[in-house]
Design an enzyme around this catalytic site. Structure first.
Site, short mmCIF file in Angstrom:
data_model
loop_
_atom_site.label_atom_id
_atom_site.label_comp_id
_atom_site.label_asym_id
_atom_site.label_seq_id
_atom_site.Cartn_x
_atom_site.Cartn_y
_atom_site.Cartn_z
N SER A 241 0.83 -1.20 0.00
CA SER A 241 0.00 0.00 0.00
C SER A 241 0.87 1.26 0.00
CB SER A 241 -0.96 -0.04 1.19
OG SER A 241 -1.93 0.98 1.11
N ASP A 264 0.31 -4.10 -4.13
CA ASP A 264 -0.89 -3.29 -4.31
C ASP A 264 -0.64 -1.85 -3.85
OD1 ASP A 264 -3.44 -3.61 -5.50
OD2 ASP A 264 -4.39 -3.22 -3.58
N ARG A 278 5.20 8.86 -6.91
CA ARG A 278 4.83 7.47 -6.64
C ARG A 278 5.96 6.53 -7.04
NH1 ARG A 278 4.59 5.91 -11.67
NH2 ARG A 278 3.73 7.28 -13.28
N ASP A 280 7.97 3.99 -9.25
CA ASP A 280 8.14 3.90 -10.70
C ASP A 280 9.40 3.08 -11.00
OD1 ASP A 280 10.47 5.81 -11.93
OD2 ASP A 280 9.72 6.62 -10.03
N ASP A 283 13.17 3.63 -9.68
CA ASP A 283 13.49 3.65 -8.26
C ASP A 283 14.41 2.52 -7.82
OD1 ASP A 283 11.95 5.93 -7.82
OD2 ASP A 283 10.12 4.77 -7.52
N HIS A 358 -7.17 -5.77 -0.97
CA HIS A 358 -5.95 -4.96 -0.87
C HIS A 358 -4.80 -5.76 -0.25
CE1 HIS A 358 -3.75 -1.29 -1.04
NE2 HIS A 358 -3.85 -0.95 0.23
#
Length: 581
Positions: A241, A264, A278, A280, A283, A358
């Site tokens: 998450s 997720d 975020r 990607d 990274d 999730h």
């Protein structure tokens, strides 16, 4: 979900805060469903009268949760370097460095709110280092990283860093389950990242705190690198998450970081935003992602995960949404109440269902650590095409398939510059999440009579050398049209893997249509089954297309066999079938 801030949390308090927004949604959105139904032998209104305790808790929780919105934006930062003319913000934390929140972090729809991260002493990140020789581990606090020297950490081992997400924390079992799976099967360093006090807060505040948490992790890993010999290439960050995006922020700051697995990744405030906001592919050397809850966020209790691909390879088990065994959260309380289940158990059930899809990504990854099942996934235009058996090839260069989970880094595209490759697979329920996948090919001979086609259903039962059976309804959705000398491919799955398949039983059922011809038999030339989980990864495929994972069945000497309507024939596995017809 909106949850109130916290500094010291007990399990009951944490549970209440997780249930806060869910309770509000159930009461407000579920009243219409409840009206007119008997609940505990009384009406919905009688049921609501029995909720004073939940009502008071909800009121207090919402009141506390909303309070932080009105705090000054910079009040929680230890030091604020300044606000640029373009509206970006920078927050600095001494030895940790600074957080630069550029305009990329703002979007009027996808990210309309950006709060300042909290104080280090409020978030209180703790690193717990574990290993085979010390499975309990040594807790290293944020303000005393030198305590890591008292741990069993060894730079010669690979290091797995586990990062939880929003509403998770030290009382959540998945971190323990994952670390046990690793330590039972591999000699690795395990580092738990506990940021409970920063995650059980209002969601947009947890999002802000995730930036601070990334600085804490970066600082600690660099300290291990400089003082204990940790090689960044040996680091594998595993985030769930919000933890997925935290891993991405860490990867930005540690050059040469080996791998990030996003389980997720959180959707709210991240989907459709620039890569700087975020997770990607840039990274880490390799970024793999498992999507399990990418349904619409408007389906209450679902849709917490990203849909868009954000890694080198992105896996979508069951199309990345609506996982088997997960119920719609709003349906749970009323179904349980109609069965006269206690109120406490009702809310416990709803809490378990919130985020079921999730957290499935975590369960699938953990299972892949210990399972012998390969979790094979294939590149496809859609999940529907995958389930239709249209995408059972790894492609010319082998990059069209990969193993979901721990062994995703064996993907042939790793290190080649490829990214955003979307792979589909299917998965079941616990304890057998993984599925073995097979392609069954049926070749027909000449059909007797004047009518050259048949409409009907085919059933197969394969029997291995140990007498085990696996049965498939090849036409489960609807009857299929069969014509003379035609080939038909079917895609099926099974909980067990079959090795040496010896024979197959084939049943034919004619579909009756009006005035029926007397010719109802089907002419079966041969049948083949191959395990697509192992077949594409092997390079021992001959020019004819065979491998050790493919089995052929036919009548003796390859002659066609007639199957009468509603009858079953048995075919033996034989190499003589190959090349016939």
């Amino acid at each position: 979900m909106l949850l109130l801030p916290s500094h010291s949390l007990g399990k009951q308090e944490a549970s209440l805060r997780r249930l806060c927004m869910m309770s509000f949604l159930v009461v407000s959105l579920g009243l219409r469903e409840a009206q007119g139904h008997e609940i505990f032998g009384s009406t919905a209104m009688d049921f609501l009268k029995g909720l004073p305790e939940v009502g008071r808790a909800l009121k207090n929780t919402l009141q506390a949760a909303l309070a932080p919105i009105f705090q000054p934006r910079g009040a929680t930062a230890q030091s604020r370097a300044g606000t640029a003319g373009d509206g970006s913000h920078t927050y600095c934390y001494g030895e940790l460095g600074c957080i630069a929140m550029s305009r990329d972090f703002y979007h009027p729809i996808h990210r309309p709110i950006n709060l300042a991260p909290g104080k280090r002493e409020d978030v209180r990140v703790t690193f717990t280092i574990k290993s085979k020789e010390d499975p309990v581990g040594v807790a290293v606090p944020w303000n005393d990283v030198r305590k890591a020297k008292e741990s069993s950490f060894k730079p010669s081992r690979k290091t797995k860093v586990i990062i939880h997400g929003f509403m998770n924390g030290r009382d959540m079992p998945f971190m323990e389950d994952m670390s046990k799976a690793f330590l039972s099967n591999y000699d690795v360093n395990i580092i738990w990242i506990d940021w409970t006090d920063g995650s059980l807060v209002l969601y947009n505040r947890a999002v802000a705190n995730s930036l601070l948490v990334s600085l804490e992790i970066t600082h600690f890993l660099k300290w291990l690198r400089d003082n204990m010999g940790l090689n960044p290439a040996d680091i594998h960050l595993i985030g769930h998450s919000l933890g997925s995006h935290i891993a991405g922020y860490v990867g930005e700051k540690i050059p040469g970081l080996g791998r990030i697995t996003g389980l997720d990744p959180a959707e709210p405030f991240f989907q459709h935003l620039p890569s700087t906001v975020r997770l990607d592919p840039s990274d880490a050397n390799f970024v793999d992602v498992i999507h399990t809850d990418s349904d619409s966020i408007f389906n209450i209790g679902q849709g917490f995960g990203l849909r868009q691909p954000v890694g080198h390879v992105d896996f979508y088990p069951n199309d990345g949404k609506r996982q088997p065994g997960c119920e719609a959260p709003l349906a749970v309380p009323f179904r349980r109440m109609s069965r006269k289940t206690s109120l406490k158990n009702v809310w416990n059930a709803v809490e378990n269902m919130i985020g079921c899809n999730h957290k499935r990504a975590v369960e699938l990854f953990t299972d892949s650590i210990k399972s012998q099942c390969p979790y094979m996934a294939f590149h496809c235009d859609s999940y529907e095409d995958y389930m239709s058996g249209k995408c059972l090839s790894c492609g010319v260069d082998g990059t069209g398939c990969a193993l979901m989970g721990l062994h995703a880094d064996t993907w042939r595209g790793a290190g080649t510059g490829k990214e955003l490759v979307q792979l589909f697979t299917s998965a079941g329920t616990a304890p057998n999440f993984c599925r073995y996948h097979y392609q069954i090919v049926v070749e027909l001979g000449d059909l007797p009579g004047t009518e050259r086609d048949r409409l009907g259903k085919l059933y197969t039962t394969f029997i291995d050398g140990d007498g085990r059976k696996m049965t498939f309804d090849l036409t489960s959705k609807h009857p299929k049209q069969f014509t003379s000398r035609s080939h038909h491919s079917f895609f099926v799955e099974n909980e067990e893997n079959f090795g040496d398949v010896r024979e197959v039983e084939v049943k034919w059922a004619m579909e009756r249509r009006g005035s029926q011809s007397t010719q109802t038999s089907l002419s079966l030339q041969k049948l083949a089954i191959r395990n697509v989980d192992t077949y594409p990864l092997k390079e021992s495929v001959s020019r004819q297309g065979r491998s050790e994972s493919t089995f052929f069945f036919c009548e003796k000497y390859g002659a066609p066999v007639m199957i009468a309507d509603q009858e079953t024939v048995t075919l033996k596995a034989s190499s003589s079938c190959f090349g016939s017809g």
